[in-house]
Design an enzyme around this catalytic site. Structure first.
Site, short mmCIF file in Angstrom:
data_model
loop_
_atom_site.label_atom_id
_atom_site.label_comp_id
_atom_site.label_asym_id
_atom_site.label_seq_id
_atom_site.Cartn_x
_atom_site.Cartn_y
_atom_site.Cartn_z
CD1 TRP A 130 -0.03 -1.59 3.07
CD2 TRP A 130 0.74 0.50 3.27
NE1 TRP A 130 0.82 -1.57 4.15
CE2 TRP A 130 1.30 -0.29 4.29
CE3 TRP A 130 1.08 1.85 3.20
CZ2 TRP A 130 2.19 0.22 5.24
CZ3 TRP A 130 1.97 2.36 4.14
CH2 TRP A 130 2.50 1.55 5.14
CG ASN A 131 5.12 1.35 0.62
OD1 ASN A 131 4.78 0.68 -0.36
ND2 ASN A 131 6.36 1.34 1.05
CG HIS A 155 -2.75 -2.76 -4.89
ND1 HIS A 155 -1.75 -2.58 -3.96
CD2 HIS A 155 -2.63 -1.71 -5.74
CE1 HIS A 155 -1.06 -1.48 -4.25
NE2 HIS A 155 -1.57 -0.94 -5.33
CB ALA A 156 -2.00 -3.63 0.14
CB SER A 157 -6.78 -5.99 1.94
OG SER A 157 -5.93 -5.99 3.04
CB SER A 207 6.18 -7.89 5.28
OG SER A 207 5.26 -8.91 4.98
CD GLU A 228 12.59 -5.20 -5.63
OE1 GLU A 228 13.27 -4.85 -4.64
OE2 GLU A 228 13.04 -5.25 -6.77
CG LEU A 229 11.21 -9.40 0.49
CD1 LEU A 229 11.69 -10.67 1.16
CD2 LEU A 229 9.70 -9.46 0.24
CB CYS A 262 11.16 -0.62 1.08
SG CYS A 262 11.19 0.01 -0.60
CD GLU A 359 11.08 -2.34 6.91
OE1 GLU A 359 10.54 -3.45 6.94
OE2 GLU A 359 11.14 -1.64 5.89
P1 NAP Z 1 2.73 -6.97 3.54
O1 NAP Z 1 1.86 -7.11 4.70
O2 NAP Z 1 3.71 -8.02 3.22
O3 NAP Z 1 1.75 -6.72 2.29
C1 NAP Z 1 2.26 -6.62 0.97
C2 NAP Z 1 1.34 -7.40 0.05
O4 NAP Z 1 1.46 -8.79 0.33
C3 NAP Z 1 -0.13 -7.06 0.21
O5 NAP Z 1 -0.77 -7.15 -1.04
C4 NAP Z 1 -0.63 -8.17 1.13
O6 NAP Z 1 -2.01 -8.41 1.00
C5 NAP Z 1 0.18 -9.33 0.63
N1 NAP Z 1 0.39 -10.41 1.60
C6 NAP Z 1 0.55 -10.30 2.94
N2 NAP Z 1 0.78 -11.50 3.48
C7 NAP Z 1 0.76 -12.39 2.47
C8 NAP Z 1 0.93 -13.80 2.39
N3 NAP Z 1 1.18 -14.54 3.47
N4 NAP Z 1 0.86 -14.40 1.18
C9 NAP Z 1 0.62 -13.66 0.08
N5 NAP Z 1 0.45 -12.34 0.08
C10 NAP Z 1 0.53 -11.69 1.26
O7 NAP Z 1 3.59 -5.65 3.61
P2 NAP Z 1 3.16 -4.23 4.14
O8 NAP Z 1 3.23 -4.23 5.61
O9 NAP Z 1 1.88 -3.84 3.50
O10 NAP Z 1 4.31 -3.34 3.50
C11 NAP Z 1 5.44 -2.97 4.23
C12 NAP Z 1 6.64 -3.84 3.90
O11 NAP Z 1 6.90 -3.81 2.51
C13 NAP Z 1 7.87 -3.27 4.56
O12 NAP Z 1 8.66 -4.31 5.06
C14 NAP Z 1 8.57 -2.57 3.41
O13 NAP Z 1 9.93 -2.36 3.61
C15 NAP Z 1 8.26 -3.48 2.28
N6 NAP Z 1 8.43 -2.78 0.99
C16 NAP Z 1 9.47 -3.14 0.17
C17 NAP Z 1 9.67 -2.46 -1.02
C18 NAP Z 1 10.81 -2.81 -1.95
O14 NAP Z 1 10.80 -2.39 -3.10
N7 NAP Z 1 11.81 -3.56 -1.52
C19 NAP Z 1 8.82 -1.43 -1.38
C20 NAP Z 1 7.77 -1.09 -0.52
C21 NAP Z 1 7.58 -1.79 0.66
P3 NAP Z 1 -3.04 -7.98 2.15
O15 NAP Z 1 -3.00 -6.50 2.25
O16 NAP Z 1 -4.34 -8.48 1.64
O17 NAP Z 1 -2.59 -8.66 3.40
#
Ligand code: NAP
Length: 454
Positions: A130-131, A155-157, A207, A228-229, A262, A359
């Site tokens: 979502w960010n 996409h994120a929910s 994440s 990309e985490l 990130c 983080e």
């Molecule tokens: P997140 O919870 O991992 O959500 C990201 C996406 O993954 C959402 O669409 C989410 O869907 C989905 N998701 C979550 N758990 C899942 C699972 N077990 N299986 C499949 N899909 C799953 O991450 P966030 O908290 O929204 O975002 C923050 C993290 O992203 C931070 O760690 C940040 O550093 C990282 N990030 C990395 C980059 C990069 O380019 N390296 C860029 C931006 C952000 P739901 O919303 O439906 O749960």
């Protein structure tokens, strides 16, 4: 869980959407697979025309689209406008360069003629956070579509309105139905879609936990996966740093996107001879930031995306304070409605504190004193992540030592880490694998087919 759009400035629910039923999902996957068979035959010129039209739509509707981003996830209106413009710019970049980046590469070998052809893989599933609700998806979609793949977005929910904009703009630009599809899909069902024969590959930005889950599903299905985490990017201030340049960019680097990036600088590692000077100026400038309504042009820092995200960052800071860290600015949430948290500067953070090992996804900076540049590099490398890194030094020798010594996917000198279409973006270690953007990014979802003519 349905898709819910909530304004983090007020807590008001703006819109909700139900997940697709199994039958709807099945139909969307079939449509994507079927579209791929014809879409892959379209010329680069045709795809570029559609991509440029999509860029024009973003530019033409920029303030309206930016306002949706600001209301849906809280980034400042200026940042939202910048995000929309960057999407359009990157779409134009790939419209312009895809044919050349994927052109036939002749390679000399014992064959009479040989080389590499780049061909699309098929339907690619993108799981996005979502960010940067538009940018993260465009960073995947612009190269993937220009390469002749079709895209499916989970996409994120919490950003369903952004997801619908993405689908709508590609459709209105002229891309065929099924070339880019939004899926309202629960994260627990992502593995099932990855396993589906109609999906060729998957990319996730998010994440570590989601990365492990998606990588496992892709591994089981033996499908290509890009991750990309997260990260805890270092911002190193070396002996020869120009603090007049470094300090304002340290502030920008930490609070961009309300601290939820990130590649935000998260650990400020400063050599002892510059430490007091840096800390004082940095804390003063962080403290002076205006926190408030992200639609107000005077605001520097908007709310965190959700109550949960604010609780997380507040918990990390409180834990550090309880265990003896020093607060130089902020250190608390803002009272009242909305999910606001004050820009915060901490020192004396140790590995026993959550802020020392996790983080920090909010406007919270940890400042660390080190003896010299060698120790700075050692401290910078002492995390399980390796996404970006930023080093501030005027001296060329110091610059080269940092460039060579930092364990990260990206090193920026006298600049904060950023994504640029011409250059690869990605990390190492727990920050993921694979690359987005540049030639490497567009080739990730291509079959690099070896051609050998005896
Ligand atoms: P997140 O919870 O991992 O959500 C990201 C996406 O993954 C959402 O669409 C989410 O869907 C989905 N998701 C979550 N758990 C899942 C699972 N077990 N299986 C499949 N899909 C799953 O991450 P966030 O908290 O929204 O975002 C923050 C993290 O992203 C931070 O760690 C940040 O550093 C990282 N990030 C990395 C980059 C990069 O380019 N390296 C860029 C931006 C952000 P739901 O919303 O439906 O749960």
């Amino acid at each position: 869980m349905p898709y819910v759009s909530t304004n983090p400035t007020t807590g008001e629910v703006l819109a909700t959407f139900e997940e697709h039923s199994d039958a709807e999902l099945d139909a969307l996957l079939s449509r994507a697979a079927s579209t791929f068979t014809t879409y892959r035959q379209t010329s680069f010129e045709q795809r570029a025309t559609w991509m440029r039209t999509a860029a024009e739509l973003y530019e033409g509707e920029l303030p309206n689209i930016a306002e949706v981003l600001t209301k849906e996830m809280g980034k400042t209106f200026a940042a939202a406008k910048g995000e929309v413009a960057k999407c359009a710019m990157t779409m134009r970049y790939y419209a312009e360069h895809a044919e050349q980046l994927l052109g036939y590469q002749e390679v000399s070998s014992p064959a009479s003629s040989s080389g590499i052809r780049y061909e699309p893989l098929g339907a690619i599933l993108a799981v996005m956070p979502w960010n940067f609700p538009l940018w993260q998806a465009i960073r995947f979609a612009a190269p993937a579509l220009m390469a002749g793949n079709v895209g499916l977005l989970k996409h994120a929910s919490n950003v369903p309105q952004s997801a619908l904009i993405l689908e709508d703009v590609f459709r209105r630009a002229g891309f065929p139905e099924g070339a880019f599809t939004n899926l309202f899909l629960a994260s627990k069902n992502v593995a099932k879609v990855i396993a589906d024969d109609r999906i060729a590959a998957v990319t996730l930005t998010g994440s570590e936990a989601a990365g492990r889950s998606v990588a496992s599903a892709a591994g089981t299905a033996l499908k290509k996966c890009v991750l990309e985490l997260g990260g805890s990017d270092p911002f190193i201030v070396a002996e020869s740093a120009d603090l007049d340049k470094a300090v304002p960019m340290a502030v920008t680097g930490r609070v961009q996107n309300n601290g939820q990036s990130c590649i935000a600088a998260k650990r400020f590692i400063v050599v002892a001879s510059r430490y007091d000077e840096f800390l004082e100026a940095f804390a003063t400038q962080m403290d002076a930031l205006v926190v408030g309504d992200p639609l107000d042009p005077a605001t520097n820092v908007g709310p965190l995306v959700s109550a949960a995200q604010r609780e997380e960052i507040a918990g990390q800071v409180q834990d550090a304070i309880d265990k003896g860290a020093t607060v130089h600015a902020g250190g608390a949430a803002v009272e009242g409605p909305g999910f606001f948290y004050r820009p915060t500067v901490l020192s004396g953070v140790t590995p026993q504190m959550r802020a020392g090992v996790e983080e920090l996804f909010g406007p919270v900076a940890v400042v660390i004193k080190v003896a010299d540049l060698d120790e700075a590099i050692t401290v910078a490398n002492s995390t399980p992540w390796g996404l970006g890194s930023s080093v501030w030094a005027e001296d060329a020798t110091e610059q080269q030592r940092a460039i060579a010594g930092l364990e990260a996917g990206m090193v920026f000198v006298n600049a904060i880490v950023a994504s640029v279409p011409e250059l690869p973006f990605g990390g190492i270690k727990l920050s993921g694998y694979g690359r987005e953007l540049s030639a490497l990014g567009i080739r990730e979802f291509c079959n690099a087919k070896t051609v050998y003519v005896a």
